[in-house]
Scaffold this motif. Structure first.
Motif, PDB file in Angstrom:
ATOM      1  N   ALA A   1       0.824  -1.206   0.000  1.00 44.64           N
ATOM      2  CA  ALA A   1       0.000   0.000   0.000  1.00 44.64           C
ATOM      3  C   ALA A   1       0.858   1.255   0.000  1.00 44.64           C
ATOM      4  CB  ALA A   1      -0.925  -0.001   1.215  1.00 44.64           C
ATOM      5  N   TYR A   2       1.965   1.244   0.758  1.00 45.89           N
ATOM      6  CA  TYR A   2       2.853   2.406   0.817  1.00 45.89           C
ATOM      7  C   TYR A   2       3.470   2.681  -0.554  1.00 45.89           C
ATOM      8  CZ  TYR A   2       6.801   5.388   2.081  1.00 45.89           C
ATOM      9  OH  TYR A   2       7.707   6.420   2.146  1.00 45.89           O
ATOM     10  N   ALA A   3       3.735   1.608  -1.295  1.00 47.76           N
ATOM     11  CA  ALA A   3       4.296   1.765  -2.642  1.00 47.76           C
ATOM     12  C   ALA A   3       3.219   2.159  -3.655  1.00 47.76           C
ATOM     13  CB  ALA A   3       4.977   0.479  -3.077  1.00 47.76           C
ATOM     14  N   GLY A   4       1.941   2.113  -3.238  1.00 50.43           N
ATOM     15  CA  GLY A   4       0.861   2.450  -4.165  1.00 50.43           C
ATOM     16  C   GLY A   4       0.633   1.392  -5.212  1.00 50.43           C
ATOM     17  N   LEU A   5       0.998   0.139  -4.891  1.00 52.19           N
ATOM     18  CA  LEU A   5       0.834  -0.958  -5.831  1.00 52.19           C
ATOM     19  C   LEU A   5      -0.384  -1.815  -5.515  1.00 52.19           C
ATOM     20  CD1 LEU A   5       4.592  -2.010  -6.108  1.00 52.19           C
ATOM     21  CD2 LEU A   5       3.193  -1.045  -7.952  1.00 52.19           C
ATOM     22  N   ASP A   6      -1.141  -1.404  -4.486  1.00 53.71           N
ATOM     23  CA  ASP A   6      -2.366  -2.133  -4.163  1.00 53.71           C
ATOM     24  C   ASP A   6      -3.440  -1.789  -5.190  1.00 53.71           C
ATOM     25  OD1 ASP A   6      -2.214   0.457  -3.159  1.00 53.71           O
ATOM     26  OD2 ASP A   6      -3.684   0.101  -1.592  1.00 53.71           O
ATOM     27  N   VAL A   7      -4.412  -2.677  -5.335  1.00 55.14           N
ATOM     28  CA  VAL A   7      -5.450  -2.498  -6.338  1.00 55.14           C
ATOM     29  C   VAL A   7      -6.456  -1.462  -5.869  1.00 55.14           C
ATOM     30  CG1 VAL A   7      -7.299  -3.636  -7.628  1.00 55.14           C
ATOM     31  CG2 VAL A   7      -5.183  -4.870  -7.130  1.00 55.14           C
ATOM     32  N   ALA A   8      -6.813  -0.544  -6.768  1.00 54.99           N
ATOM     33  CA  ALA A   8      -7.767   0.520  -6.441  1.00 54.99           C
ATOM     34  C   ALA A   8      -9.173  -0.038  -6.305  1.00 54.99           C
ATOM     35  CB  ALA A   8      -7.739   1.590  -7.524  1.00 54.99           C
ATOM     36  N   ILE A   9      -9.936   0.533  -5.376  1.00 53.35           N
ATOM     37  CA  ILE A   9     -11.325   0.128  -5.172  1.00 53.35           C
ATOM     38  C   ILE A   9     -12.249   1.251  -5.635  1.00 53.35           C
ATOM     39  CG2 ILE A   9     -13.056  -0.593  -3.492  1.00 53.35           C
ATOM     40  CD1 ILE A   9     -10.822  -2.613  -3.912  1.00 53.35           C
TER      41      ILE A   9
ATOM     42  N   THR B   1      -8.681  -2.996 -12.005  1.00 53.76           N
ATOM     43  CA  THR B   1      -7.382  -3.627 -12.221  1.00 53.76           C
ATOM     44  C   THR B   1      -6.251  -2.608 -12.108  1.00 53.76           C
ATOM     45  OG1 THR B   1      -7.634  -3.293 -14.601  1.00 53.76           O
ATOM     46  CG2 THR B   1      -8.332  -5.424 -13.710  1.00 53.76           C
ATOM     47  N   LYS B   2      -6.598  -1.334 -11.936  1.00 58.91           N
ATOM     48  CA  LYS B   2      -5.567  -0.309 -11.842  1.00 58.91           C
ATOM     49  C   LYS B   2      -5.007  -0.236 -10.428  1.00 58.91           C
ATOM     50  CE  LYS B   2      -7.471   2.633 -15.492  1.00 58.91           C
ATOM     51  NZ  LYS B   2      -7.998   3.976 -15.828  1.00 58.91           N
ATOM     52  N   ILE B   3      -3.699   0.088 -10.333  1.00 58.73           N
ATOM     53  CA  ILE B   3      -3.089   0.259  -9.016  1.00 58.73           C
ATOM     54  C   ILE B   3      -3.503   1.607  -8.440  1.00 58.73           C
ATOM     55  CG2 ILE B   3      -1.128  -1.235  -9.498  1.00 58.73           C
ATOM     56  CD1 ILE B   3       0.531   1.223 -10.104  1.00 58.73           C
ATOM     57  N   SER B   4      -3.435   1.723  -7.115  1.00 62.71           N
ATOM     58  CA  SER B   4      -3.940   2.926  -6.454  1.00 62.71           C
ATOM     59  C   SER B   4      -3.032   4.141  -6.630  1.00 62.71           C
ATOM     60  CB  SER B   4      -4.122   2.651  -4.960  1.00 62.71           C
ATOM     61  OG  SER B   4      -2.866   2.497  -4.326  1.00 62.71           O
ATOM     62  N   LYS B   5      -1.729   3.890  -6.782  1.00 58.90           N
ATOM     63  CA  LYS B   5      -0.728   4.958  -6.935  1.00 58.90           C
ATOM     64  C   LYS B   5      -0.671   5.880  -5.715  1.00 58.90           C
ATOM     65  CE  LYS B   5      -0.599   5.046 -11.971  1.00 58.90           C
ATOM     66  NZ  LYS B   5      -0.650   5.877 -13.193  1.00 58.90           N
ATOM     67  N   ARG B   6      -1.023   5.337  -4.557  1.00 56.98           N
ATOM     68  CA  ARG B   6      -0.842   6.104  -3.326  1.00 56.98           C
ATOM     69  C   ARG B   6       0.619   5.973  -2.890  1.00 56.98           C
ATOM     70  NH1 ARG B   6      -5.313   3.317   0.400  1.00 56.98           N
ATOM     71  NH2 ARG B   6      -4.178   1.508  -0.412  1.00 56.98           N
ATOM     72  N   GLY B   7       0.980   6.653  -1.816  1.00 56.67           N
ATOM     73  CA  GLY B   7       2.298   6.473  -1.223  1.00 56.67           C
ATOM     74  C   GLY B   7       3.435   7.052  -2.047  1.00 56.67           C
ATOM     75  N   SER B   8       4.597   6.399  -1.963  1.00 54.75           N
ATOM     76  CA  SER B   8       5.817   6.912  -2.574  1.00 54.75           C
ATOM     77  C   SER B   8       5.902   6.602  -4.068  1.00 54.75           C
ATOM     78  CB  SER B   8       7.044   6.329  -1.871  1.00 54.75           C
ATOM     79  OG  SER B   8       8.218   6.593  -2.607  1.00 54.75           O
ATOM     80  N   PRO B   9       5.907   7.619  -4.930  1.00 56.65           N
ATOM     81  CA  PRO B   9       6.034   7.367  -6.374  1.00 56.65           C
ATOM     82  C   PRO B   9       7.421   6.844  -6.746  1.00 56.65           C
ATOM     83  CG  PRO B   9       6.135   9.722  -5.929  1.00 56.65           C
ATOM     84  CD  PRO B   9       5.766   9.058  -4.637  1.00 56.65           C
ATOM     85  N   TYR B  10       8.430   7.211  -5.956  1.00 58.91           N
ATOM     86  CA  TYR B  10       9.800   6.765  -6.252  1.00 58.91           C
ATOM     87  C   TYR B  10       9.949   5.269  -5.959  1.00 58.91           C
ATOM     88  CZ  TYR B  10      10.250  11.814  -5.926  1.00 58.91           C
ATOM     89  OH  TYR B  10      10.062  13.162  -6.091  1.00 58.91           O
TER      90      TYR B  10
ATOM     91  N   ARG C   1       7.441   3.135  -5.878  1.00 59.37           N
ATOM     92  CA  ARG C   1       6.590   2.440  -6.845  1.00 59.37           C
ATOM     93  C   ARG C   1       7.301   2.275  -8.184  1.00 59.37           C
ATOM     94  NH1 ARG C   1       2.665   5.232  -6.080  1.00 59.37           N
ATOM     95  NH2 ARG C   1       2.834   6.856  -7.658  1.00 59.37           N
ATOM     96  N   ARG C   2       7.942   3.329  -8.655  1.00 64.50           N
ATOM     97  CA  ARG C   2       8.630   3.256  -9.950  1.00 64.50           C
ATOM     98  C   ARG C   2       9.807   2.285  -9.891  1.00 64.50           C
ATOM     99  NH1 ARG C   2       9.563   5.267 -14.824  1.00 64.50           N
ATOM    100  NH2 ARG C   2      11.686   5.663 -15.524  1.00 64.50           N
ATOM    101  N   ALA C   3      10.554   2.312  -8.782  1.00 62.99           N
ATOM    102  CA  ALA C   3      11.714   1.427  -8.647  1.00 62.99           C
ATOM    103  C   ALA C   3      11.284  -0.037  -8.654  1.00 62.99           C
ATOM    104  CB  ALA C   3      12.477   1.750  -7.362  1.00 62.99           C
ATOM    105  N   ILE C   4      10.225  -0.352  -7.909  1.00 67.08           N
ATOM    106  CA  ILE C   4       9.749  -1.735  -7.855  1.00 67.08           C
ATOM    107  C   ILE C   4       9.152  -2.142  -9.189  1.00 67.08           C
ATOM    108  CG2 ILE C   4       8.087  -3.298  -6.752  1.00 67.08           C
ATOM    109  CD1 ILE C   4       8.475  -1.727  -4.162  1.00 67.08           C
ATOM    110  N   TRP C   5       8.445  -1.208  -9.835  1.00 59.38           N
ATOM    111  CA  TRP C   5       7.861  -1.508 -11.148  1.00 59.38           C
ATOM    112  C   TRP C   5       8.950  -1.824 -12.165  1.00 59.38           C
ATOM    113  CZ3 TRP C   5       2.689  -1.846 -12.539  1.00 59.38           C
ATOM    114  CH2 TRP C   5       2.446  -1.974 -13.910  1.00 59.38           C
ATOM    115  N   LEU C   6      10.019  -1.023 -12.172  1.00 63.71           N
ATOM    116  CA  LEU C   6      11.114  -1.269 -13.114  1.00 63.71           C
ATOM    117  C   LEU C   6      11.757  -2.630 -12.852  1.00 63.71           C
ATOM    118  CD1 LEU C   6      12.831   2.249 -13.201  1.00 63.71           C
ATOM    119  CD2 LEU C   6      11.563   1.148 -15.048  1.00 63.71           C
TER     120      LEU C   6
END
Length: 219
Positions: free
Chosen positions: A128-136, A147-156, A158-163
């Motif tokens: 959830a902090y990474a904003g990778l949880d599923v949006a409701i 199916t979209k991620i929530s994009k809450r929390g730290s964008p940096y 989230r991007r690092a984990i996504w990459l």
């Protein structure tokens, strides 16, 4: 270096003054292989059909050269910073880079954004902090899961984990199987990578919590 070469062709007229083969070589080297002859031909075709504004050409050319100079300067700084980042990361935390797709730079970003892993009670909290949880999505009495991620929390973070997940989805022995299973079920690429990123969050949580290297769970 290649950006400096491209800076010789800042205007449409300059791009048309060089043959396509030479322009293709410069474009390929500057983009690290991302663009080839088809892209070079497309750019030159666009240049040929561009409205010329001759009295502003000098100003535009100067501005483009300045931007390219800034890019070169930033890239040089990054080249000098990366060894320092690696050295500091290896002094403080080495287990993070045992996870597929996470190198020294991404590892440093992840550690820097997470801080002390004990701040998080569980892996879902980190997700959830990474904003990778599923949006409701909720409307009236209807509650649905998007199916979209929530994009809450730290964008940096989230991007690092996504990459890292985009690499692990194809190279990690366990996560690649998971990715392929999602694709086989008809999931889109980005949806599947998002699911891999959430699993990677769980892995990061466990690795940092236990301070033990990552071992793929192959079943």
């Amino acid at each position: 270096m290649y950006h400096r070469k491209l800076s010789k062709y800042p205007t449409p007229e300059d791009m048309l003054s060089v043959d396509t083969e030479t322009f293709t070589e410069l474009l390929s080297e500057a983009s690290r292989g991302r663009f080839s002859m088809s892209k070079a031909s497309e750019i030159q075709e666009s240049a040929a059909n561009t409205f010329g504004v001759s009295f502003t050409n000098y100003a535009f050319a100067f501005q483009i050269k300045q931007i390219i100079a800034q890019i070169n300067f930033i890239e040089k700084q990054l080249e000098e910073l990366e060894p320092k980042i690696s050295e500091l990361l290896h002094q403080t935390n080495q287990v993070i880079t045992t996870i597929t797709g996470i190198g020294d730079v991404l590892g440093a970003i992840i550690i820097g954004e997470i801080g002390d892993i004990s701040r998080f009670e569980s892996a879902p909290k980190l997700v959830a902090y990474a904003g990778l949880d599923v949006a409701i999505k909720q409307s009236g009495d209807f509650v649905g899961t998007q199916t979209k991620i929530s994009k809450r929390g730290s964008p940096y973070l989230r991007r690092a984990i996504w990459l890292a997940a985009t690499v692990a989805a194809f190279k990690d022995p366990a996560l690649s199987v998971y990715y392929q299973s999602l694709k086989a079920r008809g999931k889109y690429h980005l949806t599947a990578v998002g699911a891999v990123a959430r699993k990677m969050c769980n892995i990061i949580f466990a690795v940092l919590r236990d301070n033990k290297p990552y071992v793929p769970d192959i079943k």
